[in-house]
Design a protein around this motif. Sequence first.
Motif, PDB file in Angstrom:
ATOM      1  N   MET A 164       0.851  -1.182   0.000  1.00  0.00           N
ATOM      2  CA  MET A 164       0.000   0.000   0.000  1.00  0.00           C
ATOM      3  C   MET A 164       0.887   1.232   0.000  1.00  0.00           C
ATOM      4  O   MET A 164       1.754   1.385   0.843  1.00  0.00           O
ATOM      5  N   SER A 215      -3.395   3.317  -2.737  1.00  0.00           N
ATOM      6  CA  SER A 215      -3.695   2.110  -3.503  1.00  0.00           C
ATOM      7  C   SER A 215      -3.592   0.904  -2.583  1.00  0.00           C
ATOM      8  O   SER A 215      -2.582   0.718  -1.909  1.00  0.00           O
ATOM      9  N   GLN A 246      -3.579  -3.166  -2.101  1.00  0.00           N
ATOM     10  CA  GLN A 246      -3.324  -4.398  -2.853  1.00  0.00           C
ATOM     11  C   GLN A 246      -4.506  -5.359  -2.799  1.00  0.00           C
ATOM     12  O   GLN A 246      -4.917  -5.910  -3.810  1.00  0.00           O
ATOM     13  N   GLY A 247      -5.018  -5.592  -1.602  1.00  0.00           N
ATOM     14  CA  GLY A 247      -6.147  -6.492  -1.445  1.00  0.00           C
ATOM     15  C   GLY A 247      -7.435  -5.714  -1.309  1.00  0.00           C
ATOM     16  O   GLY A 247      -7.530  -4.561  -1.735  1.00  0.00           O
ATOM     17  N   SER A 262      -9.133   0.193  -4.811  1.00  0.00           N
ATOM     18  CA  SER A 262      -8.925  -1.249  -4.749  1.00  0.00           C
ATOM     19  C   SER A 262      -9.801  -1.963  -5.756  1.00  0.00           C
ATOM     20  O   SER A 262     -10.824  -1.437  -6.208  1.00  0.00           O
ATOM     21  N   TRP A 292      -7.573 -13.864  -6.363  1.00  0.00           N
ATOM     22  CA  TRP A 292      -6.226 -13.349  -6.156  1.00  0.00           C
ATOM     23  C   TRP A 292      -5.195 -14.260  -6.828  1.00  0.00           C
ATOM     24  O   TRP A 292      -4.280 -13.801  -7.503  1.00  0.00           O
ATOM     25  N   THR A 331       0.331  -7.902 -11.528  1.00  0.00           N
ATOM     26  CA  THR A 331       1.299  -7.929 -10.444  1.00  0.00           C
ATOM     27  C   THR A 331       1.559  -6.525  -9.960  1.00  0.00           C
ATOM     28  O   THR A 331       1.140  -5.548 -10.577  1.00  0.00           O
ATOM     29  N   ILE A 332       2.259  -6.394  -8.854  1.00  0.00           N
ATOM     30  CA  ILE A 332       2.616  -5.083  -8.352  1.00  0.00           C
ATOM     31  C   ILE A 332       3.694  -4.499  -9.242  1.00  0.00           C
ATOM     32  O   ILE A 332       4.730  -5.115  -9.458  1.00  0.00           O
ATOM     33  N   THR A 365       3.516   3.033  -6.663  1.00  0.00           N
ATOM     34  CA  THR A 365       3.424   1.583  -6.718  1.00  0.00           C
ATOM     35  C   THR A 365       1.982   1.175  -6.451  1.00  0.00           C
ATOM     36  O   THR A 365       1.338   1.705  -5.564  1.00  0.00           O
ATOM     37  N   SER A 366       1.468   0.235  -7.221  1.00  0.00           N
ATOM     38  CA  SER A 366       0.072  -0.138  -7.056  1.00  0.00           C
ATOM     39  C   SER A 366      -0.158  -1.545  -7.587  1.00  0.00           C
ATOM     40  O   SER A 366       0.564  -2.020  -8.448  1.00  0.00           O
ATOM     41  N   HIS A 367      -1.203  -2.171  -7.068  1.00  0.00           N
ATOM     42  CA  HIS A 367      -1.636  -3.477  -7.575  1.00  0.00           C
ATOM     43  C   HIS A 367      -2.761  -3.226  -8.575  1.00  0.00           C
ATOM     44  O   HIS A 367      -3.855  -2.802  -8.197  1.00  0.00           O
TER      45      HIS A 367
END
Length: 420
Positions: free
Chosen positions: A1, A16, A18-19, A137, A389, A395-396, A404-406
């Motif tokens: 995150m 951002s 991730q989950g 998300s 998932w 991917t990141i 940085t983000s998923h």
Amino acid sequence: MVSCKNQEEKRIECVSVQGPIIVGAGPSGLAVSACLSKNDIPFLVLERSDCIASLWQHRTYDRLKLHLPKQFCELPHLGFPDNFPKYPTKHQFISYMEEYASHFSIKPRFKQAVKSAEYDNVDGFWRVHTQDTQYISKWLIVATGENAEPLIPEIGGFDMFHGRVVHASKYKSGSEFKNQQVLVVGCGNSGMEVSLDLCRHNATSHMVVRNTVHVLPREMFGFSTFGIAMALLKWFPLKLVDKILLLAANITIGNTDRLGLRRPKTGPMELKSVTGKTPVLDVGTLSQIKCGKIKVTEGVKEITRSGAKFIDGQEKEFDSIILATGYKSNVPSWLKGCNFFTKDGMPTTPFPNGWKGDDGLYTVGFTGRGLLGTASDAVKIAQDITNRWKNCPNTIKDCNNGCTSHVILLNKSCLGHFRG
């Protein structure tokens, strides 16, 4: 995150995730967080209050205990301590919630009241706005539950009343109402227990019964009534179980119709299954009604300066009024552009399939089946997200601007690089 600043508008933090984003850190939010944690799925919990289980910590009365035995109130993957009594107290339940959060390393972001959440159809992500942050998300889990806001009845005259009017969410103890004449509006579990608590502090309680209600003893013949019902439902049809429960209730507590507590025509378990309306489990109120210490009255027509006028034409004076009228969902006030919830804030898809919507939307705590329903939905949600998932091709990644983000980026200059 990771967070960044929006350079084009007012400076607001963008985060951002991730989950999934989980809205609410009550039992529902904690349950689904724990299930995700067991599956090694990252998540973020947003909580508007300053603590977990804020309803239990800030909006419950002192004498509250669980109405069901503890084995029916456990959350997934961690039970109550063995030394807890059969019916844990409010404070014991809160300590269980705190230990639960610690055990699964659940660390909500507190004082983050969600103002709006909406799915971005263009980029394929949920955008969740609080007072100072935008969270983004692929998944959104609504865990604010059925009891997010106090429900205030539409009865005229509250502004005229000279005494104190308080919702049960603000009620702590009958000691504040000692020797008063108190009108309690509502005859559910809260109304019954508040009336009993007032009685034990020498206040005279007049409990308003507006509709029919099933009252059952909390225990029958030394066993939990709910436990008996669950055991019988494994072997017999629901309607037959209701007949058995009502027969046993008449033997143990008598005919409640004579006390002004008329039973619905539909049996207690069938009514709960169809409407989610829980039967009242008596912990001593009926005995006080029988001996006249708690008065049962019909519906209120209007509130007056000194008391209330009732539907049957009577008028009585009261020192205080307590609204034991329950709670409601607040989802429609912040979840935008989504037709998965009704105007009352409940999933349009009935149980047992109301836990999953479209576009990565999930709900937990809206089953009308208490903590058992919450635990069941939490497990399903975590498994579904885990499957997605593992199959997610994204991917990141890092964009040229250092965000940085998923599967999503946080400013317009990055949007062209990746799409969900």
